[in-house]
Design an enzyme around this catalytic site. Sequence first.
Site, short mmCIF file in Angstrom:
data_model
loop_
_atom_site.label_atom_id
_atom_site.label_comp_id
_atom_site.label_asym_id
_atom_site.label_seq_id
_atom_site.Cartn_x
_atom_site.Cartn_y
_atom_site.Cartn_z
CG ASN A 39 -42.60 24.96 -74.62
OD1 ASN A 39 -42.60 24.12 -74.78
ND2 ASN A 39 -42.61 26.29 -75.25
CB ALA A 43 -33.03 35.60 -77.08
CG ASN A 44 -33.15 34.32 -83.70
OD1 ASN A 44 -34.77 34.48 -84.13
ND2 ASN A 44 -32.48 33.85 -84.09
CE1 TYR A 45 -40.29 34.56 -77.53
CE2 TYR A 45 -40.12 36.42 -79.09
CZ TYR A 45 -39.87 35.82 -77.93
OH TYR A 45 -40.44 36.33 -76.78
CG HIS A 50 -42.46 24.45 -82.34
ND1 HIS A 50 -43.69 24.50 -83.13
CD2 HIS A 50 -41.17 24.87 -82.14
CE1 HIS A 50 -43.20 25.53 -83.17
NE2 HIS A 50 -42.22 25.98 -82.41
CD GLU A 52 -46.14 19.91 -80.85
OE1 GLU A 52 -47.00 20.11 -80.92
OE2 GLU A 52 -44.79 20.36 -80.83
CB CYS A 83 -47.49 25.01 -84.59
SG CYS A 83 -46.10 24.73 -85.11
CB CYS A 86 -45.50 20.53 -84.79
SG CYS A 86 -44.48 21.45 -84.39
#
Length: 129
Positions: A39, A43-45, A50, A52, A83, A86
């Site tokens: 991963n 900062a900008n989620y 990810h 996978e 998730c 993914c």
Amino acid sequence: MELLERAREAIDTSYAPYSEYRVGAAIRTADGTVFTGCNIENANYSNSVHAEELAISKAVEAGHREFGAVAVASSERDGVTPCGMCRQTLAEFCDDDLAIYCDEGDGEHSTYTLGELLPNTITAAHLDR
């Protein structure tokens, strides 16, 4: 299990300064080649990558389209599963029987199939309707 070990190794290259929740993944292609990913937070989620997603992207970039199994591990060794995003990405290239190994720590792992984790998935067939 070698695939889980490769996922654990991928954790070391993770960039997770915000959540401090580091994840590694390893995907095995039909011919036995293994690609790893980690991963990479932002900062900008919503721009985070990810593990996978990175592993399968690297495999697809290398020309692979058939996969045998994927393993996922976190720095917490808490049995993390892919998730929803993914899972959907995996479903683009993998059948419902794809084995997904999730690291539980202490040498233990849980095994799921993609179909168990993502029943009634959206597929290309839905776009033809």
